[in-house]
Design an enzyme around this catalytic site. Structure first.
Site, PDB file in Angstrom:
ATOM      1  N   ASP A   1      24.267  39.127  44.197  1.00  0.00           N
ATOM      2  CA  ASP A   1      25.522  38.875  43.601  1.00  0.00           C
ATOM      3  C   ASP A   1      25.873  39.554  45.260  1.00  0.00           C
ATOM      4  OD1 ASP A   1      28.331  38.559  43.539  1.00  0.00           O
ATOM      5  OD2 ASP A   1      28.180  40.526  43.083  1.00  0.00           O
ATOM      6  N   SER A   2      27.143  39.131  46.019  1.00  0.00           N
ATOM      7  CA  SER A   2      28.177  39.382  46.571  1.00  0.00           C
ATOM      8  C   SER A   2      27.922  41.445  46.830  1.00  0.00           C
ATOM      9  CB  SER A   2      29.240  38.955  46.986  1.00  0.00           C
ATOM     10  OG  SER A   2      30.028  39.762  45.535  1.00  0.00           O
TER      11      SER A   2
ATOM     12  N   GLY B   1      33.968  36.271  48.542  1.00  0.00           N
ATOM     13  CA  GLY B   1      35.851  34.909  47.865  1.00  0.00           C
ATOM     14  C   GLY B   1      36.477  34.474  48.835  1.00  0.00           C
TER      15      GLY B   1
ATOM     16  N   CYS C   1      26.507  35.194  41.008  1.00  0.00           N
ATOM     17  CA  CYS C   1      27.435  35.552  41.811  1.00  0.00           C
ATOM     18  C   CYS C   1      28.762  33.654  41.504  1.00  0.00           C
ATOM     19  CB  CYS C   1      27.843  36.210  42.948  1.00  0.00           C
ATOM     20  SG  CYS C   1      28.467  35.800  44.521  1.00  0.00           S
ATOM     21  N   ASN C   2      29.054  33.518  40.938  1.00  0.00           N
ATOM     22  CA  ASN C   2      29.868  32.151  40.816  1.00  0.00           C
ATOM     23  C   ASN C   2      30.644  31.935  42.597  1.00  0.00           C
ATOM     24  OD1 ASN C   2      30.509  32.134  37.881  1.00  0.00           O
ATOM     25  ND2 ASN C   2      30.861  33.707  38.584  1.00  0.00           N
TER      26      ASN C   2
ATOM     27  N   GLU D   1      35.731  46.510  42.780  1.00  0.00           N
ATOM     28  CA  GLU D   1      34.860  47.163  44.275  1.00  0.00           C
ATOM     29  C   GLU D   1      35.586  48.804  44.596  1.00  0.00           C
ATOM     30  OE1 GLU D   1      32.210  45.443  46.405  1.00  0.00           O
ATOM     31  OE2 GLU D   1      31.324  44.480  44.375  1.00  0.00           O
TER      32      GLU D   1
ATOM     33  N   CYS E   1      33.918  34.629  37.760  1.00  0.00           N
ATOM     34  CA  CYS E   1      33.321  35.842  38.913  1.00  0.00           C
ATOM     35  C   CYS E   1      32.481  36.699  37.876  1.00  0.00           C
ATOM     36  CB  CYS E   1      34.271  36.777  39.453  1.00  0.00           C
ATOM     37  SG  CYS E   1      34.209  37.914  40.454  1.00  0.00           S
ATOM     38  N   THR E   2      31.326  37.038  38.292  1.00  0.00           N
ATOM     39  CA  THR E   2      30.702  38.527  37.910  1.00  0.00           C
ATOM     40  C   THR E   2      31.378  39.920  37.860  1.00  0.00           C
ATOM     41  OG1 THR E   2      29.368  38.243  39.450  1.00  0.00           O
ATOM     42  CG2 THR E   2      28.694  36.515  37.995  1.00  0.00           C
ATOM     43  N   HIS E   3      32.250  40.100  38.762  1.00  0.00           N
ATOM     44  CA  HIS E   3      33.280  41.429  38.746  1.00  0.00           C
ATOM     45  C   HIS E   3      34.098  41.598  37.635  1.00  0.00           C
ATOM     46  CE1 HIS E   3      31.371  41.914  42.604  1.00  0.00           C
ATOM     47  NE2 HIS E   3      32.649  42.332  42.675  1.00  0.00           N
TER      48      HIS E   3
HETATM   49  N1  DGL Z   1      31.547  38.140  42.151  1.00  0.00           N
HETATM   50  C1  DGL Z   1      30.891  37.404  42.574  1.00  0.00           C
HETATM   51  C2  DGL Z   1      31.655  35.805  41.629  1.00  0.00           C
HETATM   52  O1  DGL Z   1      31.396  35.235  40.894  1.00  0.00           O
HETATM   53  C3  DGL Z   1      32.433  37.450  43.746  1.00  0.00           C
HETATM   54  C4  DGL Z   1      32.417  38.590  44.569  1.00  0.00           C
HETATM   55  C5  DGL Z   1      33.301  38.092  45.942  1.00  0.00           C
HETATM   56  O2  DGL Z   1      33.732  38.077  46.093  1.00  0.00           O
HETATM   57  O3  DGL Z   1      32.485  38.591  46.336  1.00  0.00           O
HETATM   58  O4  DGL Z   1      32.255  35.154  42.305  1.00  0.00           O
END
Ligand code: DGL
Length: 281
Positions: free
Chosen positions: A16-17, A49, A79-80, A165, A199-201
């Site tokens: 993931d990012s 993102g 990560c989407n 974050e 989004c996994t966050h």
């Molecule tokens: N967790 C990431 C996702 O699922 C995105 C987070 C980011 O913007 O880096 O899209």
């Protein structure tokens, strides 16, 4: 505490990012605890993102290559944004040219969309995601393939990843942004009965999302779904399953400061971990 839990070749890579993919890793380890995992967060370059297609693709490819070099035969893009912008190019253009083209990269979007038929009654689907994921229209395209009669309304939530974050997910200030985006989504389509947290966050904001979501609306989380889909994939691909080691370990890598990552990841996972710093690019 999981410290210096070095895993050997044969681990499943999860990328993931930043911290968001930990919600996917948790789902995987809950359902498939027997395997070894390497988690890689590109925290130094997060968030993805808001970045262009070319940059997300290049960063994701670097991470995938790193995990392959570390011995992972299989990498999950947890990560989407990376799944939306880089997965197809990597699968179609890069993998076949690599020295071992039998390694695999899988994403989170397709498995999520596959489940919608069991969940939605109205066929009106809402998707929350990063600006990159929503602009890519990846969900719209996947849904159109599997459920052409469905209506998809995507809505970008540019503040949600920074809130997570920066450890502000539980703060009172986060309520404002969560409520606002939910209201905007339902103003665009009041018939939505299913909302994908694309989004996994975002699961880190789940308490607040539940608080402001209209009653009766299903919230789709990707951790379990990705794990079920991977279990199914490994059943159908015993040649891949045989390449995976079964030590139940997990190693954590980050492109940011390792102590910072470890502290934050421990909050996400509610267990102490110790990460190692690596460099990409
Ligand atoms: N967790 C990431 C996702 O699922 C995105 C987070 C980011 O913007 O880096 O899209």
């Amino acid at each position: 505490m999981e410290t210096e839990n070095k895993v050997g070749k044969g681990a499943i890579g999860v990328f993931d990012s930043g911290y968001g993919g930990l919600t996917i890793l948790e789902g995987l380890r809950r359902q498939l605890p027997q395997y070894d995992y390497i988690y890689l967060g590109d925290n130094a370059r997060a968030p993805y993102g808001v970045r262009s297609f070319e940059i997300v693709y290049r960063f994701t490819l670097e991470a995938v290559q790193y995990l392959f070099d570390a011995g992972c035969p299989l990498v999950i893009l947890g990560c989407n944004t990376a799944s939306a912008k880089a997965l197809r190019s990597i699968q179609q253009n890069d993998l076949p040219k690599m020295e071992d083209p039998s390694r695999r990269v899988l994403g989170v979007i397709r498995p999520t969309v596959e489940r919608l038929g069991e969940i939605s009654r109205t066929g009106h689907i809402g998707v929350f995601g990063t600006p990159g994921t929503i602009a890519s229209q990846s969900y719209d395209m996947e849904v159109a393939k599997l459920y052409p009669e469905y209506t998809v309304t995507g809505h970008a939530c540019p503040m949600w990843v920074p809130l997570v974050e920066n450890r502000e997910a539980a703060s009172a200030g986060a309520d404002y942004f969560v409520k606002q985006e939910i209201e905007r989504l339902f103003a665009a389509d009041p018939q939505i009965d299913t909302v994908i947290l694309g989004c996994t966050h975002y699961p880190l904001l789940l308490n607040k999302i539940r608080r402001y979501m209209p009653k009766g609306v299903e919230i789709v989380l990707q951790g379990e779904i990705t794990a079920t889909s991977l279990a199914d994939y490994l059943n159908r691909h015993p040649e891949m399953e045989r390449r995976l080691t079964r030590g139940g370990g997990c190693e954590y890598l980050t492109t940011e400061n390792a102590e910072r990552f470890s502290g934050m990841a421990s909050v996400f996972l509610s267990t102490e971990i110790s990460a190692r710093h690596i460099q990409l690019g």
